[in-house]
Each structure stands twice: as C-alpha cells, then as structure tokens.
Design an enzyme around this catalytic site. Sequence first.
Site, mmCIF file in Angstrom:
data_model
loop_
_atom_site.group_PDB
_atom_site.id
_atom_site.type_symbol
_atom_site.label_atom_id
_atom_site.label_comp_id
_atom_site.label_asym_id
_atom_site.label_seq_id
_atom_site.Cartn_x
_atom_site.Cartn_y
_atom_site.Cartn_z
ATOM 1 N N PRO A 153 0.893 -1.239 -0.060
ATOM 2 C CA PRO A 153 0.045 -0.041 -0.090
ATOM 3 C C PRO A 153 0.893 1.246 -0.117
ATOM 4 O O PRO A 153 1.897 1.214 0.714
ATOM 5 C CB PRO A 153 -0.738 -0.013 1.348
ATOM 6 C CG PRO A 153 -0.977 -1.642 1.592
ATOM 7 C CD PRO A 153 0.376 -2.364 1.218
ATOM 8 N N ASN A 154 0.259 2.221 -0.786
ATOM 9 C CA ASN A 154 0.766 3.663 -0.830
ATOM 10 C C ASN A 154 2.127 3.639 -1.558
ATOM 11 O O ASN A 154 2.823 4.735 -1.805
ATOM 12 C CB ASN A 154 0.836 4.215 0.460
ATOM 13 C CG ASN A 154 -0.367 4.390 1.022
ATOM 14 O OD1 ASN A 154 -1.431 4.761 0.655
ATOM 15 N ND2 ASN A 154 -0.580 3.832 2.302
ATOM 16 N N ARG A 208 5.076 11.037 -1.965
ATOM 17 C CA ARG A 208 5.093 10.925 -0.618
ATOM 18 C C ARG A 208 6.204 11.215 0.321
ATOM 19 O O ARG A 208 7.004 10.337 -0.024
ATOM 20 C CB ARG A 208 4.168 9.671 -0.514
ATOM 21 C CG ARG A 208 3.881 9.445 1.019
ATOM 22 C CD ARG A 208 3.125 7.946 1.364
ATOM 23 N NE ARG A 208 3.370 7.615 2.404
ATOM 24 C CZ ARG A 208 3.693 6.363 3.173
ATOM 25 N NH1 ARG A 208 3.885 5.255 2.270
ATOM 26 N NH2 ARG A 208 3.457 6.126 4.320
ATOM 27 N N TYR A 215 11.489 8.944 1.862
ATOM 28 C CA TYR A 215 11.395 7.702 0.666
ATOM 29 C C TYR A 215 11.980 8.277 -0.561
ATOM 30 O O TYR A 215 12.296 7.528 -1.372
ATOM 31 C CB TYR A 215 9.842 7.486 0.489
ATOM 32 C CG TYR A 215 9.116 7.072 1.453
ATOM 33 C CD1 TYR A 215 9.510 5.673 2.065
ATOM 34 C CD2 TYR A 215 8.076 7.935 1.928
ATOM 35 C CE1 TYR A 215 8.679 5.150 2.899
ATOM 36 C CE2 TYR A 215 7.179 7.211 3.123
ATOM 37 C CZ TYR A 215 7.783 5.978 3.690
ATOM 38 O OH TYR A 215 7.139 5.596 4.782
ATOM 39 N N ASN A 253 7.908 -5.575 -0.975
ATOM 40 C CA ASN A 253 8.097 -4.118 -0.029
ATOM 41 C C ASN A 253 6.738 -4.122 0.536
ATOM 42 O O ASN A 253 6.073 -3.893 -0.208
ATOM 43 C CB ASN A 253 8.577 -3.170 -0.700
ATOM 44 C CG ASN A 253 8.518 -1.731 0.041
ATOM 45 O OD1 ASN A 253 8.071 -1.556 1.268
ATOM 46 N ND2 ASN A 253 9.520 -0.949 -0.112
ATOM 47 N N ALA A 301 3.444 -0.662 5.222
ATOM 48 C CA ALA A 301 2.830 -0.714 6.595
ATOM 49 C C ALA A 301 2.209 -2.221 6.799
ATOM 50 O O ALA A 301 2.234 -2.320 8.004
ATOM 51 C CB ALA A 301 1.686 0.267 6.594
ATOM 52 N N GLU A 316 12.565 -9.439 2.184
ATOM 53 C CA GLU A 316 11.751 -8.119 2.660
ATOM 54 C C GLU A 316 12.555 -6.921 2.335
ATOM 55 O O GLU A 316 13.758 -6.988 2.742
ATOM 56 C CB GLU A 316 11.445 -8.256 4.029
ATOM 57 C CG GLU A 316 10.778 -7.168 4.678
ATOM 58 C CD GLU A 316 10.238 -7.234 6.135
ATOM 59 O OE1 GLU A 316 9.701 -6.378 6.786
ATOM 60 O OE2 GLU A 316 10.883 -8.341 6.761
ATOM 61 N N HIS A 343 12.577 -2.512 2.542
ATOM 62 C CA HIS A 343 12.093 -1.210 2.946
ATOM 63 C C HIS A 343 12.939 -0.260 2.446
ATOM 64 O O HIS A 343 14.102 -0.230 2.794
ATOM 65 C CB HIS A 343 11.865 -1.224 4.360
ATOM 66 C CG HIS A 343 10.724 -2.307 4.966
ATOM 67 N ND1 HIS A 343 9.466 -1.992 5.050
ATOM 68 C CD2 HIS A 343 10.974 -3.448 5.431
ATOM 69 C CE1 HIS A 343 8.676 -2.908 5.524
ATOM 70 N NE2 HIS A 343 9.755 -4.026 5.755
ATOM 71 N N ARG A 367 12.494 5.139 12.481
ATOM 72 C CA ARG A 367 11.340 6.058 12.306
ATOM 73 C C ARG A 367 10.299 5.873 13.623
ATOM 74 O O ARG A 367 10.812 5.498 14.496
ATOM 75 C CB ARG A 367 10.546 5.708 11.096
ATOM 76 C CG ARG A 367 11.539 6.339 9.778
ATOM 77 C CD ARG A 367 10.999 6.007 8.531
ATOM 78 N NE ARG A 367 9.709 6.761 8.335
ATOM 79 C CZ ARG A 367 8.780 6.620 7.459
ATOM 80 N NH1 ARG A 367 8.846 5.501 6.653
ATOM 81 N NH2 ARG A 367 8.081 7.544 7.463
#
Length: 147
Positions: A10-11, A18, A23, A74, A77, A98, A100, A107
């Site tokens: 998502p996103n 964003r 990012y 990725n 959230a 995985e 990110h 964060r």
Amino acid sequence: MPTILLLSGPNLNLFGQRDPSAYGTDTLDDMVSDARTAAADHGYELDHLQSNHEGVLVDAIQDARGRCDAIIINPGALGHYSYALADALLTFEGVKIELHVSNTAAREAWRHHSVISAAVTGTIIGLGRAGYRLAVDGAVAKLGGGS
C-alpha cells in the site's frame, strides 16, 4: 525463464510524491526498472505487482508457488501487522526478501517491528532505491547464482 516476483504494498505507488525526506524522490517505476534490469543481468524475468489491498498481495504470493523462484516484497505498512502476509510467505518455498526503502528502525515506534521478517530469507532496510537492485542480487545469490 526463471522468475522473481516483486510485490509492492500500500501507498508505494506514491513514491516520488509521498514524504520525500523518508522515501526520496524516485518513483516506484524507477525502482522497478532497476530491479528488472538487475534480474535480466542475472538471466531472470521480473514480474511486478503493486496493490493497496492485502488480499491481492496474499493471492499473488499463493499464485507464485511453483511458478517463481523468489519473491521480493516491500510490504509497506502491512509488514508491521499483516499476519496474513506472513502466513502466505511461509507457504512459498523459494527465496523471500523483505525490502523497505526507509530505515524503519529510525522512524516511528510502530515501524520498528516486522511481523513478516520471520517468514523471509533476508531483509534489506534503509538503502533507498539501491535496495531494489540489492534485493535482486541477494535473491539470485541465495538461489545459487550470481555474485
């Protein structure tokens, strides 16, 4: 041709728009292009799917069984709370990475733990756009090829 599946949660379709401080300004298309080039350099095809819906990603993981050699995910959230993704990844027998873009450990506190980390072969965190190429290189190395 052997295949690596790249999943984007998502996103992530908003990369480049964003929160550039977390990012960067590169788009998801830029990152997927890097991964696709790296895969081709190793003799692999790369399939990519981005979805804002957890069930679509679960379906993609299940569909990759017997078809793909590796999955790079990725999860966005979803990595912090999706036991459904973790369970689906446990059913995939190939290499699982995985990924990110941001350093989740630096964060918000809720980003510090990943529920899918225990279901994957390895994790790349905080290396920005470069993480996509590194994830492909790492997956191929774990599959017994490449450097």
